[in-house]
Design an enzyme around this catalytic site. Structure first.
Site, mmCIF file in Angstrom:
data_model
loop_
_atom_site.group_PDB
_atom_site.id
_atom_site.type_symbol
_atom_site.label_atom_id
_atom_site.label_comp_id
_atom_site.label_asym_id
_atom_site.label_seq_id
_atom_site.Cartn_x
_atom_site.Cartn_y
_atom_site.Cartn_z
ATOM 1 N N LYS A 1 60.960 -75.975 45.610
ATOM 2 C CA LYS A 1 61.851 -76.907 44.914
ATOM 3 C C LYS A 1 63.272 -76.346 44.832
ATOM 4 C CE LYS A 1 58.084 -78.729 42.066
ATOM 5 N NZ LYS A 1 57.534 -78.834 40.695
ATOM 6 N N SER B 1 55.582 -82.794 37.314
ATOM 7 C CA SER B 1 56.789 -81.972 37.146
ATOM 8 C C SER B 1 58.066 -82.781 36.946
ATOM 9 C CB SER B 1 56.958 -81.043 38.353
ATOM 10 O OG SER B 1 57.073 -81.786 39.542
#
Length: 767
Positions: A716, A673
């Site tokens: 996140k 990511s």
């Protein structure tokens, strides 16, 4: 006719005295003692005759036998009490003609007889026959020492021989009296021979019966006899298991056990009976029997099926966690309609401190079941799950059976904590052993190696916890219903602190509600300035520190309540640990804020990129894993493919080195990511364009610059929000996951879904 004599009379009970026989007599009757005294005054002679009924204390003359023996008194000894012991020796037979009752004792007029000697061959033959028969009797009976045979063999007088043999035989009084009454020697020998013959037949029959009984004794009788002997020996040695065995059998008979369990326990108890306490297997058998008897084979807790009450308990114990609570209430509703269905297997996945373990205890309280917890962190031996076989020293059941054994119910709420921390080695794979435990189709007949009997685990409410879903093997994951628990927002943390943490820490540190007060905004300041976490453990520790400082102040004499305000908070917790400064930094070249997911929740991933003169090397530092290195290579390839549009030199990759560094080098980092983050940093460093400092991004990059979806968006975003970010760049395919983010956070952030790197650069790079 011989001359008649009158002698003192001593009646005997249960005894006949023969001539030449010496015997002790105990005399207690007063008239008998007076007769002995009279005899001692005269010539020491007395007439002895037996009573026909030995049980009578008082007698009449008609109750005495008419034939007795004249005896000489050899010794008189007075014993304690009114008793005299007399030693007498038989002399001659005597027929009693008359009895006389004197004032103090009794007398009898008797006619004495002496044996006539007969030397005929007929008498000698009879004599030898009697001696031979006596020898055989002595040999078979073994009741008389061999020396007696010698004394008998040397006697020539037939009458004396008959009397001596008769005195050694254990005969009834009537039979002895018949032999005494035989005045004629020949008649006496014939009667004695008949008696010996009958005694021989009885002895032979006894031996025959004994042999038959021994032959007919089968194995069960022998085992019983030997077992009884062993019991007696053990009792003497203090080495008996009887008490424990009896107690176990009583418990087995009174308990509700399946037939196969009863058979197994009875078999082991029979083995235990035949073993000594010192035997090596005794302890193993005891542990095994105790385990079987203590397991709740048919014992269940009664479920609470009040949905409203269960919902109230769950809401009291935990703030938020709506999805988990709904799933539990769904199960209770189904269980109320179909009680015979298997219990669910829930897997709670989330960072530490978000309430996974404590939620399991609330589930037990809400359902009215017992609670068991088994921590699987670091377990690497399959026997920890399935138990050890009893052939091993120190064998014991696995954690599953042992936990159920402790609570005594077969349907508890069973928490398997930290299942993602299992590891395997040469001892086996414990995660594979859990496949049977957590499979509704198999766990109704779970077999523990130690118990070695199928146990029904289908009624157990299984709750499994993990930090990282990726570390759980796929076959095991498929057997469970996965429920994700995300990080708490600051609003949620504040509510949790107000409702639970302050009261709990106050109690643990000996304070009452009136002893300490938290001013407005204090808890919020502790959350923002002293913690950076997904859960609330660190927050609770900080609140605990404040309570301990307050307790100390009270002990030192300061007046309660201790007031904690935003101004004096540093007096309790020291300097501020975290400051929201990252969002206030100025935009910089080559510095990009990425977002990452870890086992302990979300975190931001500051990324620095610098371009140096060199030979086209791509340098990666900061403990970057293989996947992240590949993302960096893909990002560089994308940059090279877009060099014209980005106005880069065609050979920049040959003359310049690109160094990508992720701070906090001691922490390993990996995952796809960070692809767009590293690509944005490289483009910023190569073009000299600055990157916005309030933008955080996440996404995987392809060679053509496409942005692919990622996981853990909620974690996140919450981490970026804690760090003061304002704009979140995320893959277009993850736009649907924005709804999972709490509304209070969504309102303060700008979400920019993108499909390509061109869109990312437009948002992140300043002109």
């Amino acid at each position: 006719m011989a001359e008649l004599r009158t002698l003192p009379l001593l009646p005997l009970r249960g005894m006949v005295v023969f001539p030449y026989m010496m015997i002790h007599l105990d005399v207690a009757r007063a008239r008998s003692m007076a007769a002995i005294e009279e005899a001692m005054v005269e010539n020491r002679e007395i007439i002895l005759t037996a009573q026909t009924d030995a049980e009578q204390e008082e007698f009449a003359f008609k109750d005495l036998y008419p034939v007795g023996a004249v005896a000489e008194i050899r010794q008189v000894i007075k014993l304690p009490g009114d008793t005299v012991r007399v030693l007498v020796e038989g002399k001659r037979r005597a027929v009693i003609h008359e009895f006389h009752a004197e004032e103090n004792y009794d007398t009898a007029t008797v006619e004495e007889f002496s044996d006539k000697i007969d030397t005929s061959m007929n008498m000698e033959a009879l004599n030898r026959a009697v001696v031979h028969q006596f020898e055989e009797w002595v040999r078979l009976s073994k009741k008389i020492p061999p020396e007696t045979l010698v004394s008998v063999a040397i006697i020539d007088d037939a009458g004396r021989l008959a009397d001596l043999i008769a005195s050694h035989l254990n005969l009834k009084v009537e039979t002895r009296q018949e032999l005494l009454a035989a005045i004629d020697v020949k008649e006496r020998l014939e009667k004695l021979y008949a008696v010996l013959t009958r005694e021989m037949e009885i002895l032979q029959m006894e031996h025959k019966i004994g042999k038959q009984v021994r032959k007919q004794m089968d194995k069960i009788q022998k085992d019983y006899y030997l077992r009884e002997q062993i019991k007696a020996i053990r009792q003497e040695l203090g080495d008996s298991n009887k008490g424990e065995i009896d107690e176990a059998r009583k418990k087995l008979n009174e308990g509700n056990y399946p037939d196969e369990v009863k058979k197994a326990v009875e078999k082991e108890l029979n083995r235990l009976e035949s073993l000594s306490n010192m035997h090596a297997e005794t302890g193993v058998i005891r542990n095994y029997v105790d385990c079987l008897l203590e397991l709740p084979w048919n014992e269940e807790s009664e479920d609470t099926v009040d949905i409203a009450a269960a919902k109230k308990i769950l809401d009291e114990d935990h703030y938020g966690l709506t999805k988990v609570k709904d799933r539990i209430l769904d199960y209770l509703a189904v269980h109320k309609l179909a009680k015979d269905k298997s219990a669910p297997i829930l897997c709670l996945v989330g960072p530490p401190g978000v309430g996974k373990t404590s939620l399991a205890t609330s589930v037990a309280r809400a359902t009215g079941r017992e609670f068991v917890r088994a921590s699987l962190g670091g377990v690497r031996d399959e026997a920890e799950i399935r138990g050890h076989r009893r052939t091993y020293v120190g064998a014991m059941p696995g954690r599953i059976i042992e936990g159920i054994r402790k609570v005594g119910k077969k349907n508890p709420v069973f928490l398997l904590d930290e299942v993602d921390k299992l590891s395997g080695d040469y001892h086996g794979d414990p995660s594979a052993a859990l496949l049977e435990v957590l499979d509704p189709a198999q766990n109704s007949t779970f077999s523990d190696h130690f118990v070695d009997l199928p146990f029904d685990l289908s009624k157990v409410f299984w709750i499994v916890t993990a930090n990282n879903l990726g570390n759980i093997p796929r076959p095991l994951r498929d057997r469970m219903e996965i429920i994700q628990l995300s990080s708490y927002t600051e609003v949620e943390k504040l509510e949790i602190a107000k409702r639970y943490l302050v009261a709990r820490q106050r109690t643990q540190n000996g304070l009452k509600a009136k002893d300490i007060s938290f001013g407005a905004g204090v808890l919020q300041k502790i959350i923002s300035d002293y913690t950076r976490e997904s859960g609330v453990r660190e927050l609770e520790r900080e609140i605990g520190s404040v309570c301990r400082k307050a307790a100390r102040k009270i002990v030192e004499g300061e007046e309660a309540p201790i007031k904690v305000t935003k101004k004096n908070l540093t007096d309790f917790l020291g300097k501020v640990k975290f400051q929201d400064t990252k969002a206030n930094k100025k935009p910089q070249v080559g510095v990009v804020t990425g977002m990452a997911w870890t086992e302990v929740g979300g975190t931001i991933l500051p990324t620095e990129v610098t371009v140096l003169k060199g030979k086209g090397k791509l340098i990666l530092t900061g403990q970057i894993g293989d996947v992240m290195q590949e993302s960096a290579q893909a990002g560089l390839t994308y940059v090279r493919s877009r060099s014209d549009k980005l106005k880069l030199a065609d050979d920049f990759y040959e003359k310049e080195d690109i160094h990508i560094h992720l701070p906090e080098g001691a922490i390993p980092k990996d995952g796809p990511s960070a692809g767009i983050t590293m690509a944005t940093g490289m483009i910023s460093a190569l073009t000299g364009r600055k990157v916005r400092s309030d933008v955080a991004m996440t996404g995987e990059i392809t060679l053509r610059g496409n942005v692919l979806p990622i996981g853990g968006l909620k974690e996140k975003v919450l981490a970026a929000y804690r760090e003061g970010m304002k704009t979140i760049v995320l893959p277009k395919d993850n736009e649907k996951d924005i709804e999972d983010i709490p509304e209070t956070v969504r309102e303060k952030l700008e979400f920019r879904p993108v499909e390509s790197m061109d869109e990312v650069l437009k948002i992140a790079l300043l002109k």
